[in-house]
Motif scaffolding. Sequence first.
Motif, PDB file in Angstrom:
ATOM      1  N   HIS A  26      10.896 -19.865  37.203  1.00 30.91           N
ATOM      2  CA  HIS A  26      12.273 -20.106  36.760  1.00 30.91           C
ATOM      3  C   HIS A  26      12.483 -21.595  36.531  1.00 30.91           C
ATOM      4  N   LYS A  27      13.425 -21.914  35.674  1.00 32.64           N
ATOM      5  CA  LYS A  27      13.756 -23.317  35.434  1.00 32.64           C
ATOM      6  C   LYS A  27      15.084 -23.695  36.063  1.00 32.64           C
ATOM      7  N   VAL A  28      15.916 -22.703  36.358  1.00 28.73           N
ATOM      8  CA  VAL A  28      17.191 -22.971  37.028  1.00 28.73           C
ATOM      9  C   VAL A  28      17.204 -22.155  38.321  1.00 28.73           C
ATOM     10  N   VAL A  29      17.467 -22.863  39.424  1.00 35.20           N
ATOM     11  CA  VAL A  29      17.519 -22.221  40.739  1.00 35.20           C
ATOM     12  C   VAL A  29      18.875 -22.542  41.351  1.00 35.20           C
ATOM     13  N   ALA A  30      19.629 -21.494  41.687  1.00 29.10           N
ATOM     14  CA  ALA A  30      20.973 -21.646  42.242  1.00 29.10           C
ATOM     15  C   ALA A  30      20.929 -21.364  43.741  1.00 29.10           C
ATOM     16  N   PHE A  31      21.528 -22.252  44.520  1.00 28.74           N
ATOM     17  CA  PHE A  31      21.532 -22.164  45.982  1.00 28.74           C
ATOM     18  C   PHE A  31      22.934 -21.817  46.466  1.00 28.74           C
ATOM     19  N   TYR A  32      23.069 -20.639  47.065  1.00 29.06           N
ATOM     20  CA  TYR A  32      24.350 -20.157  47.580  1.00 29.06           C
ATOM     21  C   TYR A  32      24.335 -20.249  49.101  1.00 29.06           C
ATOM     22  N   GLY A  33      25.435 -20.682  49.671  1.00 28.10           N
ATOM     23  CA  GLY A  33      25.536 -20.737  51.127  1.00 28.10           C
ATOM     24  C   GLY A  33      26.729 -21.553  51.536  1.00 28.10           C
ATOM     25  N   GLU A  34      27.200 -21.283  52.724  1.00 28.48           N
ATOM     26  CA  GLU A  34      28.369 -21.992  53.225  1.00 28.48           C
ATOM     27  C   GLU A  34      28.050 -23.464  53.460  1.00 28.48           C
ATOM     28  N   MET A  35      29.077 -24.246  53.647  1.00 33.83           N
ATOM     29  CA  MET A  35      28.917 -25.670  53.970  1.00 33.83           C
ATOM     30  C   MET A  35      28.062 -25.775  55.242  1.00 33.83           C
ATOM     31  N   GLY A  36      27.025 -26.590  55.189  1.00 31.90           N
ATOM     32  CA  GLY A  36      26.157 -26.777  56.345  1.00 31.90           C
ATOM     33  C   GLY A  36      25.044 -25.757  56.478  1.00 31.90           C
ATOM     34  N   ALA A  37      24.895 -24.879  55.484  1.00 32.14           N
ATOM     35  CA  ALA A  37      23.852 -23.845  55.553  1.00 32.14           C
ATOM     36  C   ALA A  37      22.452 -24.409  55.370  1.00 32.14           C
ATOM     37  N   GLY A  38      22.349 -25.570  54.719  1.00 32.20           N
ATOM     38  CA  GLY A  38      21.035 -26.181  54.526  1.00 32.20           C
ATOM     39  C   GLY A  38      20.580 -26.244  53.081  1.00 32.20           C
ATOM     40  N   LYS A  39      21.504 -26.153  52.151  1.00 30.93           N
ATOM     41  CA  LYS A  39      21.134 -26.194  50.731  1.00 30.93           C
ATOM     42  C   LYS A  39      20.427 -27.499  50.378  1.00 30.93           C
ATOM     43  N   THR A  40      21.021 -28.619  50.763  1.00 35.71           N
ATOM     44  CA  THR A  40      20.425 -29.922  50.438  1.00 35.71           C
ATOM     45  C   THR A  40      19.106 -30.120  51.173  1.00 35.71           C
ATOM     46  N   THR A  41      19.016 -29.660  52.405  1.00 38.87           N
ATOM     47  CA  THR A  41      17.768 -29.775  53.169  1.00 38.87           C
ATOM     48  C   THR A  41      16.655 -28.997  52.481  1.00 38.87           C
ATOM     49  N   LEU A  42      16.967 -27.803  52.029  1.00 37.63           N
ATOM     50  CA  LEU A  42      15.980 -26.980  51.330  1.00 37.63           C
ATOM     51  C   LEU A  42      15.561 -27.636  50.013  1.00 37.63           C
ATOM     52  N   ILE A  43      16.523 -28.131  49.264  1.00 39.93           N
ATOM     53  CA  ILE A  43      16.228 -28.805  47.997  1.00 39.93           C
ATOM     54  C   ILE A  43      15.397 -30.057  48.234  1.00 39.93           C
ATOM     55  N   SER A  44      15.697 -30.788  49.272  1.00 38.32           N
ATOM     56  CA  SER A  44      14.934 -31.994  49.600  1.00 38.32           C
ATOM     57  C   SER A  44      13.466 -31.671  49.852  1.00 38.32           C
ATOM     58  N   GLU A  45      13.204 -30.605  50.594  1.00 40.86           N
ATOM     59  CA  GLU A  45      11.817 -30.219  50.871  1.00 40.86           C
ATOM     60  C   GLU A  45      11.127 -29.696  49.619  1.00 40.86           C
ATOM     61  N   ILE A  46      11.837 -28.971  48.781  1.00 41.99           N
ATOM     62  CA  ILE A  46      11.258 -28.510  47.514  1.00 41.99           C
ATOM     63  C   ILE A  46      10.840 -29.720  46.684  1.00 41.99           C
ATOM     64  N   CYS A  47      11.730 -30.686  46.560  1.00 43.93           N
ATOM     65  CA  CYS A  47      11.421 -31.891  45.783  1.00 43.93           C
ATOM     66  C   CYS A  47      10.236 -32.643  46.383  1.00 43.93           C
ATOM     67  N   HIS A  48      10.221 -32.770  47.691  1.00 45.10           N
ATOM     68  CA  HIS A  48       9.105 -33.450  48.366  1.00 45.10           C
ATOM     69  C   HIS A  48       7.783 -32.766  48.023  1.00 45.10           C
ATOM     70  N   GLN A  49       7.752 -31.433  48.103  1.00 43.16           N
ATOM     71  CA  GLN A  49       6.511 -30.705  47.819  1.00 43.16           C
ATOM     72  C   GLN A  49       6.129 -30.752  46.345  1.00 43.16           C
ATOM     73  N   LEU A  50       7.087 -31.024  45.480  1.00 46.20           N
ATOM     74  CA  LEU A  50       6.785 -31.158  44.055  1.00 46.20           C
ATOM     75  C   LEU A  50       6.467 -32.606  43.680  1.00 46.20           C
ATOM     76  N   GLY A  51       6.359 -33.466  44.687  1.00 46.61           N
ATOM     77  CA  GLY A  51       5.897 -34.825  44.453  1.00 46.61           C
ATOM     78  C   GLY A  51       6.963 -35.871  44.246  1.00 46.61           C
ATOM     79  N   VAL A  52       8.209 -35.560  44.564  1.00 47.92           N
ATOM     80  CA  VAL A  52       9.264 -36.562  44.454  1.00 47.92           C
ATOM     81  C   VAL A  52       9.103 -37.528  45.621  1.00 47.92           C
ATOM     82  N   GLY A  53       8.947 -38.801  45.315  1.00 43.89           N
ATOM     83  CA  GLY A  53       8.733 -39.800  46.352  1.00 43.89           C
ATOM     84  C   GLY A  53      10.001 -40.455  46.860  1.00 43.89           C
ATOM     85  N   GLU A  54      11.061 -40.330  46.097  1.00 46.37           N
ATOM     86  CA  GLU A  54      12.317 -40.976  46.486  1.00 46.37           C
ATOM     87  C   GLU A  54      13.141 -40.078  47.404  1.00 46.37           C
TER      88      GLU A  54
END
Length: 138
Positions: A26-54
Amino acid sequence: MEAITIKSLSALEEAVEKLIKHIKEHKVVAFYGEMGAGKTTLISEICHQLGVGERVCSPSFAIVNVYNSDEKRPIYHFDFYRIKKLEEVYDFGYHDYFYSNDLCLVEWPEMVEELLPEHTLRLGIEVVDEYTRIVKMR
């Protein structure tokens, strides 16, 4: 519907490895969840594993952050929490991002549901307790 249980932050890396196998289709991934569910944490780890260094952080005020992966392709990270009207999304050219063939990771997609492409991967994050999350793919 497939689900992945994440029992702690230490289990996040392995869970994201499994998720990335689905994300690549997929090229678009939508993250659903309440405030504090961990959406940004999950996205951060996805980016890290895809080689984002920042540092990856939620683009709450900017609406979109752009990161570069190992493949030198951009990864777009959206946060639509503050969107009040769809016209705001039209104004910054959502179409160019969502149909760019680059990865788009979307927080608070409820605000723009009708604009998401047909083949969007939807991930629901359910909070079980302080440490445990269940990520459901649909």
